[in-house]
Design a protein around this motif. Structure first.
Motif: not given
Length: 304
Positions: A206-230
């Motif tokens: 599900e986390i991978t899906q959130l990254v694919n959707a653009g809702v999260l972007t990878v910050r580093d290993a095991g950490s993600w930034w909140l993001a906006v798709p597009g």
């Protein structure tokens, strides 16, 4: 002859008498949302005004209106007051107190890591006033082109646009779960893996899906930034537009230009977000100096 020379000297040297300007004259960028605000210096009204300037049609209304932290400072010059109203983490300057899990709630810790915070009050009086971020009214995102480049989005706009963009996609379920569980409960700028899996019950897929959707972007290993798709389209337009407007001031005589004259010019093709939108950023980010003159506010490139 001497009298004529005395009159000509100021004109020759380009000297101008300066005076203090009234609120309207000193800030021609200020719109109704700010000038009619009941509380002068309201960061909430400033964000609303900046959101109004955001060109929704440029992105087919697929992006939520984004205001930058630097832009807010152009309308609320007291940065301490602006940060106090927007963000919910303020630490006393040079305080020896160590911030740990017992002194701060979890949702505050990542904000303390990533935002440059202005001193406001000491730790014992930490929660004197709820900020817009703590209330859940705004979301803060890291835009990536600069360490201090933080975007501010009204939470309802964020939720509406993300749902619209992800509707019918394979990751729509994971996105809806994120918006329903994480967004109301956590105001963090970034998220850790333990937080996502243990606190909110997200699986790795599900986390991978959130990254694919653009809702999260990878910050580093095991950490993600909140993001906006597009959001990449916006960032590209913003960076190019900022440089173009700076170039307009740089090419002017003496590397300075009246604000009214700049806003009245036809912008280059790369300034797709609008002159006013970029001027707010240049002023708030201190990329130009504002000088009060009898002719109005003068924008001048700082001496390097």
């Amino acid at each position: 002859m001497s009298r004529k020379r005395q009159r000509l000297v100021p004109e020759t040297l380009g000297l101008k008498r300066r005076r203090e300007l009234g609120p309207t004259e000193a800030d021609p960028l200020r719109g109704e949302a700010v000038t009619r605000c009941l509380r002068p210096g309201s960061a909430r009204a400033a964000v609303a005004e900046l959101v109004r300037l955001f060109p929704r049609g440029l992105f087919e209304d697929a992006l939520p209106p984004i205001a930058l932290r630097s832009q807010v400072y152009s309308l609320v010059p007291d940065r301490t007051a602006a940060d106090r109203q927007l963000f919910f983490c303020y630490l006393e300057k040079n305080s020896p107190v160590q911030v740990n899990e017992t002194s701060l709630p979890q949702s505050t810790q990542s904000i303390a890591e990533h935002l440059t915070l202005t001193p406001f009050f000491s730790l014992p009086s930490f929660w004197r006033q709820k900020a817009l971020q703590e209330q859940g009214e705004i979301r803060v995102i890291q835009l990536g082109f600069d360490l201090d480049a933080h975007g501010i989005i009204f939470t309802e706009d964020y939720r509406t646009r993300v749902l619209k963009v992800c509707d019918g996609r394979s990751y729509a379920g994971a996105v809806q779960k994120f918006l329903a569980s994480v967004l109301p409960a956590c105001g963090d700028l970034s998220f850790q893996q333990d937080q996502m899996t243990q606190t909110f019950g997200f699986r790795d897929t599900e986390i991978t899906q959130l990254v694919n959707a653009g809702v999260l972007t990878v910050r580093d290993a095991g950490s993600w930034w909140l993001a906006v798709p597009g959001a990449g389209r916006f960032i590209k337009c913003f960076v190019k537009g900022r440089q173009a407007v700076l170039g307009m001031v740089r090419k002017a005589k003496y590397r300075e230009l009246l604000l009214s004259e700049l806003l009245g010019r036809r912008p280059p093709a790369t300034v797709r977000l609008g002159l006013a939108y970029h001027v707010h950023d240049l002023i708030g980010a201190q990329l130009v100096d504002c000088v009060s003159t009898t002719s109005g506010t003068l924008l001048r490139l700082p001496e390097t």
